[in-house]
Design an enzyme around this catalytic site. Sequence first.
Site, PDB file in Angstrom:
ATOM      1  CG  ASP A 117     -33.205 135.043  25.781  1.00  0.00           C
ATOM      2  OD1 ASP A 117     -33.542 134.589  24.673  1.00  0.00           O
ATOM      3  OD2 ASP A 117     -34.024 135.492  26.624  1.00  0.00           O
ATOM      4  CG  ASN A 162     -42.007 142.604  20.414  1.00  0.00           C
ATOM      5  OD1 ASN A 162     -41.469 143.571  19.887  1.00  0.00           O
ATOM      6  ND2 ASN A 162     -41.451 141.405  20.437  1.00  0.00           N
ATOM      7  CG  HIS A 173     -44.174 142.657  16.592  1.00  0.00           C
ATOM      8  ND1 HIS A 173     -43.477 141.641  17.180  1.00  0.00           N
ATOM      9  CD2 HIS A 173     -45.490 142.353  16.721  1.00  0.00           C
ATOM     10  CE1 HIS A 173     -44.324 140.725  17.646  1.00  0.00           C
ATOM     11  NE2 HIS A 173     -45.546 141.143  17.381  1.00  0.00           N
ATOM     12  CG  ASP A 207     -38.646 144.650  14.358  1.00  0.00           C
ATOM     13  OD1 ASP A 207     -38.550 143.564  14.972  1.00  0.00           O
ATOM     14  OD2 ASP A 207     -39.406 144.838  13.386  1.00  0.00           O
ATOM     15  CG  ASP A 210     -35.883 136.779  23.004  1.00  0.00           C
ATOM     16  OD1 ASP A 210     -35.589 135.617  22.646  1.00  0.00           O
ATOM     17  OD2 ASP A 210     -36.575 137.020  24.008  1.00  0.00           O
TER      18      ASP A 210
END
Length: 258
Positions: A132, A140, A145, A149, A175
Amino acid sequence: MKKPKRASAAKAKKGPKTSAGRSKVAPKRLAKSRAKGPAKGPAKGPAKLPARRGASAAGGAKGAMKPAVNATIRDLRSKLKGALRRVAELEAAADTDFLLEIPNRRGFERELARAVAYMKRYRASGALIVLDVDRLKPINDSFGHAAGDEVLKAIATTLTRQIRASDVVGRLGGDEFALLLWNLSETDAKAKAAAFEQAVDELSFVFRGQHVSAGASAGVALLGVQSDATRALEDADAAMYVRKAHRRHEPRIRLVSS
């Protein structure tokens, strides 16, 4: 002189009788012959002629239809081939993460199920690692975002480079990543999880003139003959949260002005 005349008269009488008898028989035979119809020889020719003409016409019709039928078959085969190709593309898309181009949760779970079935049959072993990304949300929130990404893409590339061709890395969602590794002992699997964490920790990004780094927490579940795919995912996920709790006080994200 009278006797010869009588003899002639008698012969004359017999002549007409014989002639009359023959004339009576002939019409009867002719009538029977007409009733029976023509002789077999002549009847065969005209009777078969229509059948031959019909067969010839049918053959000609079939010959004319053959190219059209073949063209239709080729067209249908081409359409079927295209449809099957499209189905394969849709199935691949359904199993692939559109952003990272690695298996999504559906695709990874399918690979995991196959691996577990293989291990049960051939008594093989492996490890499942759930990883994770730490504090992707602040990235973000701070940079958008698109920045998040980019971080995910870099992590997916890093993980892919550190596994073998037989191993699988996928994105479970958000994630969270998962890795399927073959033929690892418990010690090797934990060492591999630590190496993944370190590789992600060392990644560095620049957003809006600021250097950013993100960490990761990994949990391990061993795979073997007694494994169940669903239970293995649950165990690795639980181990990941334990590891995340241990890393809670470690820096997850550093924002340093350039």
